[in-house]
Design an enzyme around this catalytic site. Structure first.
Site, PDB file in Angstrom:
ATOM      1  N   PRO A  65     -19.407  10.903  -9.204  1.00  0.00           N
ATOM      2  CA  PRO A  65     -20.143  10.235  -8.119  1.00  0.00           C
ATOM      3  C   PRO A  65     -19.923  10.920  -6.767  1.00  0.00           C
ATOM      4  O   PRO A  65     -18.833  11.408  -6.491  1.00  0.00           O
ATOM      5  CB  PRO A  65     -19.525   8.829  -8.089  1.00  0.00           C
ATOM      6  CG  PRO A  65     -18.790   8.661  -9.367  1.00  0.00           C
ATOM      7  CD  PRO A  65     -18.494  10.014  -9.921  1.00  0.00           C
ATOM      8  N   VAL A  66     -20.978  10.955  -5.936  1.00  0.00           N
ATOM      9  CA  VAL A  66     -20.894  11.601  -4.622  1.00  0.00           C
ATOM     10  C   VAL A  66     -20.325  10.615  -3.601  1.00  0.00           C
ATOM     11  O   VAL A  66     -20.748   9.451  -3.554  1.00  0.00           O
ATOM     12  CB  VAL A  66     -22.286  12.100  -4.166  1.00  0.00           C
ATOM     13  CG1 VAL A  66     -22.218  12.692  -2.766  1.00  0.00           C
ATOM     14  CG2 VAL A  66     -22.823  13.128  -5.148  1.00  0.00           C
ATOM     15  N   ALA A  67     -19.380  11.098  -2.793  1.00  0.00           N
ATOM     16  CA  ALA A  67     -18.744  10.287  -1.744  1.00  0.00           C
ATOM     17  C   ALA A  67     -18.205   8.980  -2.306  1.00  0.00           C
ATOM     18  O   ALA A  67     -18.268   7.926  -1.680  1.00  0.00           O
ATOM     19  CB  ALA A  67     -19.715  10.021  -0.579  1.00  0.00           C
ATOM     20  N   ASP A 125      -7.783  17.591  -1.516  1.00  0.00           N
ATOM     21  CA  ASP A 125      -7.906  17.270  -2.942  1.00  0.00           C
ATOM     22  C   ASP A 125      -8.200  18.477  -3.827  1.00  0.00           C
ATOM     23  O   ASP A 125      -8.206  18.355  -5.048  1.00  0.00           O
ATOM     24  CB  ASP A 125      -9.085  16.291  -3.143  1.00  0.00           C
ATOM     25  CG  ASP A 125      -8.659  14.829  -3.017  1.00  0.00           C
ATOM     26  OD1 ASP A 125      -7.455  14.566  -2.951  1.00  0.00           O
ATOM     27  OD2 ASP A 125      -9.553  13.982  -2.997  1.00  0.00           O
ATOM     28  N   ALA A 136     -13.486  12.670  -5.549  1.00  0.00           N
ATOM     29  CA  ALA A 136     -13.269  14.085  -5.244  1.00  0.00           C
ATOM     30  C   ALA A 136     -14.223  15.038  -5.965  1.00  0.00           C
ATOM     31  O   ALA A 136     -13.833  16.128  -6.372  1.00  0.00           O
ATOM     32  CB  ALA A 136     -11.814  14.471  -5.536  1.00  0.00           C
ATOM     33  N   ALA A 162     -13.883  19.056  -6.432  1.00  0.00           N
ATOM     34  CA  ALA A 162     -13.990  19.668  -7.761  1.00  0.00           C
ATOM     35  C   ALA A 162     -14.968  20.845  -7.721  1.00  0.00           C
ATOM     36  O   ALA A 162     -14.734  21.881  -8.357  1.00  0.00           O
ATOM     37  CB  ALA A 162     -14.444  18.626  -8.786  1.00  0.00           C
ATOM     38  N   LYS A 216     -11.331  12.674 -10.184  1.00  0.00           N
ATOM     39  CA  LYS A 216      -9.986  12.063 -10.264  1.00  0.00           C
ATOM     40  C   LYS A 216     -10.010  10.603  -9.854  1.00  0.00           C
ATOM     41  O   LYS A 216     -10.920  10.134  -9.164  1.00  0.00           O
ATOM     42  CB  LYS A 216      -8.990  12.832  -9.384  1.00  0.00           C
ATOM     43  CG  LYS A 216      -9.347  12.903  -7.882  1.00  0.00           C
ATOM     44  CD  LYS A 216      -8.952  11.693  -7.067  1.00  0.00           C
ATOM     45  CE  LYS A 216      -9.501  11.736  -5.659  1.00  0.00           C
ATOM     46  NZ  LYS A 216      -9.412  10.490  -4.910  1.00  0.00           N
TER      47      LYS A 216
HETATM   48  C1  LIG Z   1      -8.463   9.971   0.091  1.00  0.00           C
HETATM   49  C2  LIG Z   1      -8.284  11.045  -0.930  1.00  0.00           C
HETATM   50  C3  LIG Z   1      -7.218  10.594  -1.944  1.00  0.00           C
HETATM   51  O1  LIG Z   1      -7.059  11.504  -2.994  1.00  0.00           O
HETATM   52  O2  LIG Z   1      -9.441  11.405  -1.649  1.00  0.00           O
HETATM   53  P1  LIG Z   1     -10.926  10.795  -1.722  1.00  0.00           P
HETATM   54  O3  LIG Z   1     -10.747   9.375  -2.118  1.00  0.00           O
HETATM   55  O4  LIG Z   1     -11.581  10.939  -0.391  1.00  0.00           O
HETATM   56  O5  LIG Z   1     -11.643  11.597  -2.784  1.00  0.00           O
HETATM   57  C4  LIG Z   1      -7.835  12.370  -0.259  1.00  0.00           C
HETATM   58  O6  LIG Z   1      -6.676  12.183   0.477  1.00  0.00           O
HETATM   59  C5  LIG Z   1      -8.901  12.992   0.608  1.00  0.00           C
HETATM   60  O7  LIG Z   1      -8.937  14.344   0.308  1.00  0.00           O
HETATM   61  P2  LIG Z   1     -10.158  15.291   0.783  1.00  0.00           P
HETATM   62  O8  LIG Z   1     -11.449  14.552   0.652  1.00  0.00           O
HETATM   63  O9  LIG Z   1     -10.019  16.611   0.109  1.00  0.00           O
HETATM   64  O10 LIG Z   1      -9.808  15.385   2.295  1.00  0.00           O
HETATM   65  P3  LIG Z   1     -10.150  16.516   3.367  1.00  0.00           P
HETATM   66  O11 LIG Z   1     -11.537  17.000   3.154  1.00  0.00           O
HETATM   67  O12 LIG Z   1      -9.042  17.508   3.414  1.00  0.00           O
HETATM   68  O13 LIG Z   1     -10.072  15.637   4.677  1.00  0.00           O
HETATM   69  C6  LIG Z   1     -11.126  14.849   5.142  1.00  0.00           C
HETATM   70  C7  LIG Z   1     -10.576  13.891   6.164  1.00  0.00           C
HETATM   71  O14 LIG Z   1      -9.852  12.836   5.486  1.00  0.00           O
HETATM   72  C8  LIG Z   1      -8.727  12.434   6.229  1.00  0.00           C
HETATM   73  N1  LIG Z   1      -7.496  12.692   5.462  1.00  0.00           N
HETATM   74  C9  LIG Z   1      -7.515  13.396   4.300  1.00  0.00           C
HETATM   75  C10 LIG Z   1      -6.339  13.591   3.585  1.00  0.00           C
HETATM   76  C11 LIG Z   1      -5.133  13.071   4.110  1.00  0.00           C
HETATM   77  N2  LIG Z   1      -3.982  13.252   3.483  1.00  0.00           N
HETATM   78  N3  LIG Z   1      -5.133  12.383   5.274  1.00  0.00           N
HETATM   79  C12 LIG Z   1      -6.305  12.179   5.939  1.00  0.00           C
HETATM   80  O15 LIG Z   1      -6.286  11.531   6.983  1.00  0.00           O
HETATM   81  C13 LIG Z   1      -8.781  13.214   7.537  1.00  0.00           C
HETATM   82  O16 LIG Z   1      -9.508  12.455   8.447  1.00  0.00           O
HETATM   83  C14 LIG Z   1      -9.578  14.463   7.132  1.00  0.00           C
HETATM   84  O17 LIG Z   1     -10.227  15.050   8.223  1.00  0.00           O
HETATM   85  N1  LIG Z   2     -20.296  19.996  -3.388  1.00  0.00           N
HETATM   86  C1  LIG Z   2     -20.379  18.789  -2.794  1.00  0.00           C
HETATM   87  N2  LIG Z   2     -20.650  17.700  -3.517  1.00  0.00           N
HETATM   88  C2  LIG Z   2     -20.725  16.480  -2.917  1.00  0.00           C
HETATM   89  N3  LIG Z   2     -20.559  16.273  -1.614  1.00  0.00           N
HETATM   90  C3  LIG Z   2     -20.251  17.320  -0.838  1.00  0.00           C
HETATM   91  C4  LIG Z   2     -20.159  18.614  -1.405  1.00  0.00           C
HETATM   92  N4  LIG Z   2     -19.838  19.451  -0.422  1.00  0.00           N
HETATM   93  C5  LIG Z   2     -19.735  18.725   0.705  1.00  0.00           C
HETATM   94  N5  LIG Z   2     -20.015  17.437   0.479  1.00  0.00           N
HETATM   95  C6  LIG Z   2     -19.944  16.347   1.491  1.00  0.00           C
HETATM   96  O1  LIG Z   2     -18.709  15.664   1.311  1.00  0.00           O
HETATM   97  C7  LIG Z   2     -18.881  14.251   1.245  1.00  0.00           C
HETATM   98  C8  LIG Z   2     -17.867  13.603   0.284  1.00  0.00           C
HETATM   99  O2  LIG Z   2     -17.798  14.305  -0.893  1.00  0.00           O
HETATM  100  P1  LIG Z   2     -17.178  13.832  -2.287  1.00  0.00           P
HETATM  101  O3  LIG Z   2     -16.169  14.839  -2.690  1.00  0.00           O
HETATM  102  O4  LIG Z   2     -18.287  13.602  -3.247  1.00  0.00           O
HETATM  103  O5  LIG Z   2     -16.513  12.421  -2.014  1.00  0.00           O
HETATM  104  P2  LIG Z   2     -15.050  11.877  -1.805  1.00  0.00           P
HETATM  105  O6  LIG Z   2     -14.435  12.668  -0.666  1.00  0.00           O
HETATM  106  O7  LIG Z   2     -15.251  10.442  -1.485  1.00  0.00           O
HETATM  107  O8  LIG Z   2     -14.311  12.058  -3.074  1.00  0.00           O
HETATM  108  C9  LIG Z   2     -20.337  14.056   0.823  1.00  0.00           C
HETATM  109  O9  LIG Z   2     -20.875  12.885   1.355  1.00  0.00           O
HETATM  110  C10 LIG Z   2     -21.027  15.299   1.352  1.00  0.00           C
HETATM  111  O10 LIG Z   2     -21.563  15.078   2.638  1.00  0.00           O
END
Ligand SMILES: C[C@@](CO)(OP(=O)(O)O)[C@H](O)COP(=O)(O)OP(=O)(O)OC[C@H]1O[C@@H](n2ccc(N)nc2=O)[C@H](O)[C@@H]1O
Ligand SMILES: Nc1ncnc2c1ncn2[C@@H]1O[C@H](COP(=O)(O)OP(=O)(O)O)[C@@H](O)[C@H]1O
Length: 339
Positions: A108-110, A150, A114, A118, A20
């Site tokens: 992409p990872v991290a 997410d 998301a 996914a 996403k």
């Molecule tokens: C920022 C967003 C935007 O869509 O995505 P990414 O860019 O990482 O993919 C999301 O809110 C990430 O969602 P997701 O990666 O599933 O978060 P989680 O595993 O539930 O939370 C990891 C950590 O992110 C922070 N977190 C996440 C969601 C949220 N609404 N507030 C937060 O502060 C918290 O520190 C939490 O402990």
């Molecule tokens: N199935 C998975 N694929 C990728 N990373 C994962 C997975 N499960 C746990 N992780 C951990 O979650 C972190 C962030 O994952 P990712 O979903 O790829 O990034 P983001 O939260 O930035 O969207 C990674 O650095 C890894 O340590």
């Protein structure tokens, strides 16, 4: 053909889920549970994760293998979100968690796209189907929300508004196809550290923490026990997303480009100043709008056409500011059984 009977192939289920980009992400101040209240608009894009769940002998437990670009940086143990998803389905249904999971990564990872979420969504659907558990979409979404904010969106796909932690979803009507190009970096950014920098930059973190700690130390209930009080003043700036919604409904990429916004962008740029150059190059290449995707460090640029997406990709590559460049279209469907 020989006259031998071949053993039937192991029955398995393959599920595809999208990555996403957040078209808009507005964040309020950190809540006492560590999460931030969000007002975001997700769009699923055509970079897909594939999770295959295969039956194994009873008592084997969960095994995990990963392939695809960046597979080497994905954890292979019980911290992997797909592993946790399989265990969640087993725990919820009382079934034994015996399954071989294979993840093929296309996100992409991290990177703020998301991919891990996914994988969790795909593993939920795959294990439910493999074990014939019969869970409803609602039950899968509830289990998903416990795994990560997410995950529900990866189940749903397309385009949706996310509130709460980003896990309370309302689908958004869109027309046509949008062309995206993503600048992917070698080293990811951790979502918690980007939110922590967001707190520092907005000057909200210490006050909330100290108030909660002081309340708990004094034997008074912290704000965590009073959800209304806890959230007062912490909600995201509502912004004005009418232009974004109109652009999505009309399938107007120029208007969509103008409406893109990410509250976490300043924090991601603070942690990775070099992303400023990536954004600048996309603008010079005529992007309709560029922003950091979610918590970054991936930069997403909206293009007029597939051809324009390739031109932005070429500009990034020749400037040497990216590890790789991936093109995609949005919106893309949510979790689907493909085999
Ligand atoms: C920022 C967003 C935007 O869509 O995505 P990414 O860019 O990482 O993919 C999301 O809110 C990430 O969602 P997701 O990666 O599933 O978060 P989680 O595993 O539930 O939370 C990891 C950590 O992110 C922070 N977190 C996440 C969601 C949220 N609404 N507030 C937060 O502060 C918290 O520190 C939490 O402990
Ligand atoms: N199935 C998975 N694929 C990728 N990373 C994962 C997975 N499960 C746990 N992780 C951990 O979650 C972190 C962030 O994952 P990712 O979903 O790829 O990034 P983001 O939260 O930035 O969207 C990674 O650095 C890894 O340590």
């Amino acid at each position: 053909m020989s006259g031998h009977l071949h053993a039937a192939p192991e029955p398995s289920v393959t599920v595809r889920t999208p990555g996403k980009v957040n078209l808009v992400l507005r964040s309020g101040a950190r809540r006492d549970d560590g999460y931030h209240p969000l007002s975001t608009v997700f769009q699923a894009v055509s970079l897909f994760e594939e999770v295959t769940a295969t039956h194994v002998a009873p008592g084997t437990g969960i095994t995990l293998t990963v392939s695809g670009p960046q597979a080497d940086v994905v954890p292979l143990d019980e911290t992997n979100l797909a592993w946790r998803a399989a265990r969640a389905v087993a725990g919820h249904t009382g079934m034994d968690a015996d399954v071989a999971l294979h993840i093929h990564k296309g996100v992409p990872v991290a990177g703020g796209m998301a991919g891990g979420s996914a994988d969790a969504a795909a593993a939920l659907v795959a294990c439910d189907a493999l074990w014939d558990a019969g869970l409803s979409r609602h039950e899968l979404t509830m289990l998903g929300a416990e795994l990560g904010a997410d995950v529900p969106f990866a189940l749903l796909g397309h385009t949706a508004v996310g509130t709460g932690r980003g896990d309370v979803l309302t689908p958004v009507l869109t027309r046509g196809e949008f062309h995206w190009v993503f600048a992917v970096q070698d080293e990811g950014l951790s979502t918690p550290s980007v939110f922590a920098r967001f707190d520092e930059l907005s000057g909200t973190a210490p006050a909330a923490d100290h108030a909660e700690a002081a309340a708990v130390a004094a034997g008074r209930p912290g704000a965590a026990g009073r959800p209304d009080a806890a959230d007062a003043g912490r909600r995201p700036d509502p912004g004005d997303d009418a232009g974004l919604m109109t652009a999505l409904r009309a399938g107007d990429p120029t208007a969509l480009g103008e409406a893109l916004h990410n509250d976490l962008q300043a924090a991601a740029l603070d942690l990775r100043p070099e992303l400023g150059r990536v954004l600048e190059i996309a603008r010079d290449a005529g992007t309709l709008g560029a922003l950091v995707s979610g918590s970054g460090p991936t930069v997403a640029a909206l293009a007029r056409s597939r051809r324009h997406a390739l031109a932005i990709a070429a500009a990034w590559t020749s400037a040497g500011v990216v590890a790789s460049v991936w093109t995609a279209t949005g919106p893309a469907p949510g979790a689907r059984i493909t085999g």
